[in-house]
Design a protein around this motif. Structure first.
Motif, PDB file in Angstrom:
ATOM      1  N   MET A 158       0.827  -1.213   0.000  1.00 37.56           N
ATOM      2  CA  MET A 158       0.000   0.000   0.000  1.00 37.56           C
ATOM      3  C   MET A 158       0.862   1.264   0.000  1.00 37.56           C
ATOM      4  SD  MET A 158      -2.857  -1.295   2.718  1.00 37.56           S
ATOM      5  CE  MET A 158      -3.977   0.075   2.554  1.00 37.56           C
ATOM      6  N   GLY A 159       2.171   1.099  -0.035  1.00 39.65           N
ATOM      7  CA  GLY A 159       3.071   2.249  -0.115  1.00 39.65           C
ATOM      8  C   GLY A 159       3.455   2.858   1.220  1.00 39.65           C
ATOM      9  N   LEU A 160       3.183   2.168   2.319  1.00 38.73           N
ATOM     10  CA  LEU A 160       3.568   2.672   3.636  1.00 38.73           C
ATOM     11  C   LEU A 160       4.961   2.149   3.969  1.00 38.73           C
ATOM     12  CD1 LEU A 160       0.156   2.087   5.433  1.00 38.73           C
ATOM     13  CD2 LEU A 160       1.178   4.301   4.868  1.00 38.73           C
ATOM     14  N   ALA A 161       5.933   3.038   3.956  1.00 41.64           N
ATOM     15  CA  ALA A 161       7.331   2.655   4.157  1.00 41.64           C
ATOM     16  C   ALA A 161       7.576   2.209   5.590  1.00 41.64           C
ATOM     17  CB  ALA A 161       8.250   3.826   3.824  1.00 41.64           C
ATOM     18  N   GLN A 162       8.459   1.240   5.739  1.00 35.60           N
ATOM     19  CA  GLN A 162       8.859   0.788   7.070  1.00 35.60           C
ATOM     20  C   GLN A 162      10.010   1.647   7.564  1.00 35.60           C
ATOM     21  OE1 GLN A 162       9.405  -3.383   7.494  1.00 35.60           O
ATOM     22  NE2 GLN A 162      10.489  -3.187   9.411  1.00 35.60           N
ATOM     23  N   HIS A 163       9.945   2.026   8.826  1.00 35.38           N
ATOM     24  CA  HIS A 163      10.991   2.831   9.452  1.00 35.38           C
ATOM     25  C   HIS A 163      11.509   2.084  10.667  1.00 35.38           C
ATOM     26  CE1 HIS A 163       9.965   6.327   6.967  1.00 35.38           C
ATOM     27  NE2 HIS A 163       8.716   5.918   7.121  1.00 35.38           N
ATOM     28  N   ASP A 164      12.707   2.405  11.082  1.00 34.60           N
ATOM     29  CA  ASP A 164      13.335   1.768  12.232  1.00 34.60           C
ATOM     30  C   ASP A 164      13.919   2.865  13.106  1.00 34.60           C
ATOM     31  OD1 ASP A 164      14.477  -0.036  13.987  1.00 34.60           O
ATOM     32  OD2 ASP A 164      16.222  -0.404  12.723  1.00 34.60           O
TER      33      ASP A 164
END
Length: 189
Positions: free
Chosen positions: A86-92
């Motif tokens: 869905m285009g929601l980037a993963q962040h850390d």
């Protein structure tokens, strides 16, 4: 001191952790390991979200909240990752990074037994992240073994994804400790 602890950690890795990671990889097919990874990434979302807010990183906070909502529902408790599609980037994001954004220096490079590289800023951050982790409050008291088991599976899963790259760095490094120290600092920066 760091080199002595690093050497002990590597001995533990060669005797216990790496073999466990290889068995884990052999026993569980790739899609199952992927679901384990998605599940743990989803569990980390509240920590990432809180730190993104503390860093005033509104885009990462929005993406992380969206990922958590989508993956917890459509992804069946985080076992699947429809949020990426869905285009929601993963962040850390973690509290060690938050302290860095706030201008607090890393401090001297330290290697802690079993935990690996943890300069003072990141060690403090690890403790703060523990208190931001919902599992700290959700798991019933007296289930320390369950918490340790969950963290152990996460640890073995992470190690299983880096068997070849760690082996390659160890084999090709003139000074494996110095290479790991440099790679750690580059990643954290």
């Amino acid at each position: 001191m760091n080199r002595v602890i690093f050497k002990a950690d590597m001995a533990l890795d060669h005797v216990l952790i790496r073999p466990a990671a290889k068995v884990y990889r052999t026993v569980l097919p790739d899609p199952v390991r992927g679901s384990v990874r998605h599940f743990y990434d989803n569990l980390q979302s509240p920590i990432t979200f809180g730190n993104a807010l503390l860093q005033a990183n509104w885009l990462a906070a929005r993406d992380t909240a969206g990922r958590f909502a989508v993956n917890s529902t459509l992804g069946i408790g985080g076992l699947f990752d429809p949020a990426t599609r869905m285009g929601l980037a993963q962040h850390d994001e973690d509290f060690g990074q938050t302290l860095g954004v706030w201008g607090i220096g890393e401090g001297p490079y330290l290697v802690l037994p079993v935990l690996g590289p943890k300069p003072p800023r990141d060690a403090v951050g690890m403790v703060a992240d523990h208190f931001m982790d919902p599992l700290t409050y959700v798991l019933p008291s007296g289930t320390t073994w369950l918490s340790l088991g969950l963290r152990g599976v996460d640890f073995v899963d992470k190690r299983s994804r880096h068997i070849e790259s760690v082996d390659e760095v160890e084999r090709t490094s003139l000074d494996f400790y110095a290479t790991v120290r440099s790679l750690y600092r580059q990643r954290r920066n």
